[in-house]
Design an enzyme around this catalytic site. Structure first.
Site, short mmCIF file in Angstrom:
data_model
loop_
_atom_site.label_atom_id
_atom_site.label_comp_id
_atom_site.label_asym_id
_atom_site.label_seq_id
_atom_site.Cartn_x
_atom_site.Cartn_y
_atom_site.Cartn_z
N HIS A 93 -74.90 52.66 -42.79
CA HIS A 93 -75.53 51.61 -43.44
C HIS A 93 -76.50 52.25 -44.52
O HIS A 93 -77.27 53.19 -44.41
CB HIS A 93 -76.66 50.88 -42.62
CG HIS A 93 -77.73 50.14 -43.27
ND1 HIS A 93 -77.19 49.18 -44.43
CD2 HIS A 93 -78.71 49.74 -43.20
CE1 HIS A 93 -78.22 48.54 -44.89
NE2 HIS A 93 -79.08 49.15 -44.23
N HIS A 95 -78.18 51.64 -48.72
CA HIS A 95 -78.56 50.67 -50.02
C HIS A 95 -77.82 50.98 -51.16
O HIS A 95 -78.59 50.90 -52.27
CB HIS A 95 -80.06 50.80 -50.07
CG HIS A 95 -80.65 50.41 -48.92
ND1 HIS A 95 -82.31 50.54 -48.68
CD2 HIS A 95 -80.31 50.04 -47.69
CE1 HIS A 95 -82.64 50.20 -47.37
NE2 HIS A 95 -81.40 49.91 -46.73
N TYR A 120 -56.62 51.84 -51.52
CA TYR A 120 -57.36 52.45 -50.75
C TYR A 120 -58.61 51.71 -50.16
O TYR A 120 -59.11 51.88 -48.95
CB TYR A 120 -58.01 53.66 -51.19
CG TYR A 120 -56.83 54.98 -51.15
CD1 TYR A 120 -56.78 55.56 -50.05
CD2 TYR A 120 -55.84 55.11 -52.10
CE1 TYR A 120 -55.85 56.65 -49.81
CE2 TYR A 120 -54.91 56.01 -52.02
CZ TYR A 120 -54.88 56.84 -50.82
OH TYR A 120 -53.95 57.74 -50.64
#
Length: 214
Positions: A93, A95, A120
């Site tokens: 995860h 930002h 891709y």
């Protein structure tokens, strides 16, 4: 793979993401499954560029924190992917800037947030769902992932950032990089007459590589 090697790999790949500006400050988190069914998780409040292999948070197979620093507050989010994606071996995860920007545009499709611009993007990421804004660490974020029923290996959290699950850590890192690059392409091409992949082209890629696409 031994746990010591996994610990080194988490720190290596996390530092790579940080060094290339894909997540700044103490943002972003990574988790990977161990051979015994537990997890190694990046700690809370520590930059991905400065991780110590010995201090990674360690969870056992029952989800109990048994060693290391306190884990990221996004543990419920990570757990939701492992619960709903049977083949998941790692979750990343970030930002990352372009993905966050795309999550804030009103025209972004909640069911297909990252457009299939390249083969891709289809191969490594698949369809990406845009989830609503949640306060960081809110368990409701995990419930939103569970509501997808395992249909997505990646989501985009509105005004927050992308999350990717894959079979192993390297695959998850590569998928996250592909997602961010595709988001960047989507922003660069806004207002142009660029042509994304057509349905038959997507179908050809999906068939050739035996991918999920719904």
């Amino acid at each position: 793979m031994s746990e010591s090697k996994l610990r080194e790999d988490v720190c290596y790949w996390a530092a790579s993401l940080f060094d290339r500006g894909l997540t700044g400050g103490a943002s972003g988190n990574v988790s990977v499954q161990t051979e015994d069914g537990g997890l190694l998780v990046t700690p809370t409040g520590i930059s991905l560029g400065r991780l110590d292999p010995a201090r990674l948070s360690r969870f056992d197979a029952k989800g109990r924190h048994i060693d290391g620093d306190p884990p990221t507050k996004e543990m419920p989010l990570h757990s939701a992917f492992y619960e709903t994606r049977s083949g998941a071996g790692a979750v990343v995860h970030l930002h990352s800037t372009h993905s966050v920007a795309l999550s804030m545009l009103p025209e972004t499709d909640p069911d297909d947030a990252i457009p299939p611009l390249t083969a891709y993007a289809v191969m490594r990421v698949g369809k990406v769902s845009l989830l609503p804004f949640f306060v960081p660490g809110d368990p409701a974020m995990a419930d939103a992932v569970r509501s997808l029923g395992g249909r997505r290996s990646a989501v985009l959290l509105a005004n927050h950032g992308p999350v990717v699950a894959s079979s192993d850590l390297e695959a998850a890192i590569f998928a996250m990089e592909e997602l961010e690059e595709t988001a960047k392409l989507a922003l660069l091409l806004r207002g142009t007459k660029a042509v994304p992949l057509k349905h038959d082209q997507i179908d050809a890629v999906v068939r050739k590589f035996k991918l999920e696409w719904d």
